[in-house]
Enzyme design. Structure first.
Site, PDB file in Angstrom:
ATOM      1  N   LEU A  21       0.804  -1.207   0.000  1.00 27.30           N
ATOM      2  CA  LEU A  21       0.000   0.000   0.000  1.00 27.30           C
ATOM      3  C   LEU A  21       0.845   1.268   0.000  1.00 27.30           C
ATOM      4  O   LEU A  21       0.413   2.300  -0.500  1.00 27.30           O
ATOM      5  CB  LEU A  21      -0.926   0.014   1.230  1.00 27.30           C
ATOM      6  CG  LEU A  21      -2.001  -1.066   1.270  1.00 27.30           C
ATOM      7  CD1 LEU A  21      -2.709  -1.066   2.612  1.00 27.30           C
ATOM      8  CD2 LEU A  21      -3.000  -0.861   0.134  1.00 27.30           C
ATOM      9  N   GLY A  22       2.040   1.210   0.586  1.00 32.49           N
ATOM     10  CA  GLY A  22       2.861   2.407   0.639  1.00 32.49           C
ATOM     11  C   GLY A  22       4.082   2.198   1.504  1.00 32.49           C
ATOM     12  O   GLY A  22       4.308   1.120   2.075  1.00 32.49           O
ATOM     13  N   GLY A  24       6.782   4.639   4.207  1.00 31.72           N
ATOM     14  CA  GLY A  24       7.079   5.909   4.846  1.00 31.72           C
ATOM     15  C   GLY A  24       8.308   5.798   5.710  1.00 31.72           C
ATOM     16  O   GLY A  24       9.025   4.787   5.687  1.00 31.72           O
ATOM     17  N   GLY A  27       8.118   2.756   8.139  1.00 33.73           N
ATOM     18  CA  GLY A  27       8.151   1.407   7.614  1.00 33.73           C
ATOM     19  C   GLY A  27       7.313   1.246   6.366  1.00 33.73           C
ATOM     20  O   GLY A  27       6.891   2.235   5.751  1.00 33.73           O
ATOM     21  N   LYS A  43       1.704  -2.850   9.007  1.00 33.83           N
ATOM     22  CA  LYS A  43       2.877  -1.976   8.921  1.00 33.83           C
ATOM     23  C   LYS A  43       4.074  -2.714   9.494  1.00 33.83           C
ATOM     24  O   LYS A  43       4.063  -3.156  10.645  1.00 33.83           O
ATOM     25  CB  LYS A  43       2.657  -0.663   9.673  1.00 33.83           C
ATOM     26  CG  LYS A  43       3.949   0.167   9.793  1.00 33.83           C
ATOM     27  CD  LYS A  43       3.695   1.626  10.128  1.00 33.83           C
ATOM     28  CE  LYS A  43       3.262   2.404   8.924  1.00 33.83           C
ATOM     29  NZ  LYS A  43       3.265   3.866   9.158  1.00 33.83           N
ATOM     30  N   ASP A 138       2.141  13.088  15.015  1.00 30.16           N
ATOM     31  CA  ASP A 138       2.442  13.214  13.590  1.00 30.16           C
ATOM     32  C   ASP A 138       1.160  13.263  12.766  1.00 30.16           C
ATOM     33  O   ASP A 138       1.024  12.567  11.758  1.00 30.16           O
ATOM     34  CB  ASP A 138       3.338  12.058  13.135  1.00 30.16           C
ATOM     35  CG  ASP A 138       4.033  12.342  11.804  1.00 30.16           C
ATOM     36  OD1 ASP A 138       4.267  13.531  11.499  1.00 30.16           O
ATOM     37  OD2 ASP A 138       4.341  11.384  11.078  1.00 30.16           O
TER      38      ASP A 138
END
Length: 338
Positions: A21-22, A24, A27, A43, A138
């Protein structure tokens, strides 16, 4: 969603990975399915953080606290493991793009009524997070997912654990205690923070939603310039609707004691517009955004599991090389997986 790469793990604990999915600073995030068939987001924490014993200790404590957070407007933590070679955390999968994607790539700044309902949902999410004794640390557009009935906040309970590595986004590539453009003055000064830091970030997020940029700069702004503007209170609210400016200005107060609580934000918005659920009949999102959500939902429903070679059939593009290669061992015996 991107296909799994050759070096991506196929299994994390009891969860079968379907796609990526992505990625960052904390992780990599994968779409996965639990042993009971539930679709989740996994994650996997980066090696740089996983190698710090203090990080693992604090990660365990913070994620345990995060599992106690309830509420409509957060992605709940379902499972985690802090003891294996690669720590991981599992949350409910939210089928929606991030606010960053909606504003920066697929649609543009949101209309005033959408920003008001966004503010209401985020205020309630912060109330639930703070009520569990956590500070998000964050809150930013990429940590806010957009769904048909309102926003969802993700990644709470992890940022504090990164502080144990002794770094920040400005000094250590793998540790986040705030994101330039969306952090509070006290975070920029590396001072201790309170829940009011999240309220400051909310003011920046709402400005981004309404204008397409942080109140302290754009993507072209240097880190030093952004931080200087934050600590000096030099926000630019050009383009923010007049009806939202008073709320955003008080959220961006330099003194944390002058910022409103999430409950006060709800009051300022007005009870009829503070709850995104009240807007579902009137479509809190623009029609173009709603159409995109529908397409994403169809793509998810029609996607296949990973094939024999491990490549997910949904999504497109080639993922960047991951920072880890071996499969992740299952967690030690614990609570049943979702």
């Amino acid at each position: 969603m991107e296909p799994l790469g050759a070096a991506d793990p196929r299994q994390v604990g009891t969860y079968k990975l379907l796609g990526k999915l992505g990625e960052g600073a904390m992780g990599q995030v994968y779409l996965a399915r639990s042993s009971r068939g539930r679709t989740v987001a996994v994650k996997l924490i980066r090696n740089e953080l996983a190698g710090h014993p203090d990080f693992r200790r604090r990660f365990q404590a913070e994620i345990e606290a995060a599992t106690r957070v309830g509420g409509q407007w957060i992605a709940p933590v379902l499972d985690h493991d802090s003891t294996g070679e690669f720590p991981w955390v599992v949350t409910d999968y939210i089928a929606g793009p991030s606010l960053h994607t909606v504003v920066s790539s697929s649609y543009g700044p949101l209309p005033e009524h959408s920003v008001r309902h966004l503010a209401g949902g985020l205020a309630q999410a912060l109330r639930d997070i703070h009520g569990a004794g956590l500070i998000h640390r964050d809150l930013k557009p990429s940590n806010i997912l957009i769904t048909i009935d309102g926003p969802r906040v993700i990644d709470f309970g992890i940022a504090r654990a990164a502080e144990s590595t002794g770094g920040t986004t400005m000094t250590h590539a793998g540790a986040i205690v705030g994101t330039p453009g969306f952090m509070s003055p006290e975070q920029a000064r590396a001072q201790s923070i309170t829940p009011a830091a999240d309220v400051f970030a909310l003011g920046s997020v709402l400005t981004f939603a309404a204008t397409g940029r942080s109140p302290f700069g754009t993507l072209d702004s240097t880190l030093h310039t952004m931080l200087l503007r934050i600590v000096q209170g030099e926000q630019d609210l050009t383009g923010v609707p007049d009806s939202l400016r008073p709320l955003i200005e008080i959220c961006l107060a330099q003194d944390p004691a002058e910022r409103p609580t999430p409950d006060r934000i709800t009051e300022l918005l007005g009870s009829s517009q503070a709850d995104p659920r009240a807007a579902t009949q009137d479509h809190w999102l623009p029609a173009a955004v709603l159409a995109g959500l529908g397409k994403d939902a169809i793509a998810l429903l029609t996607s296949d599991d990973a094939d024999d070679d491990g490549a997910a059939q949904a999504g497109h593009g080639t993922p960047p090389p991951p920072s880890h290669t071996p499969p992740v061992p299952a967690a030690p015996p614990g609570p049943p997986s979702p």
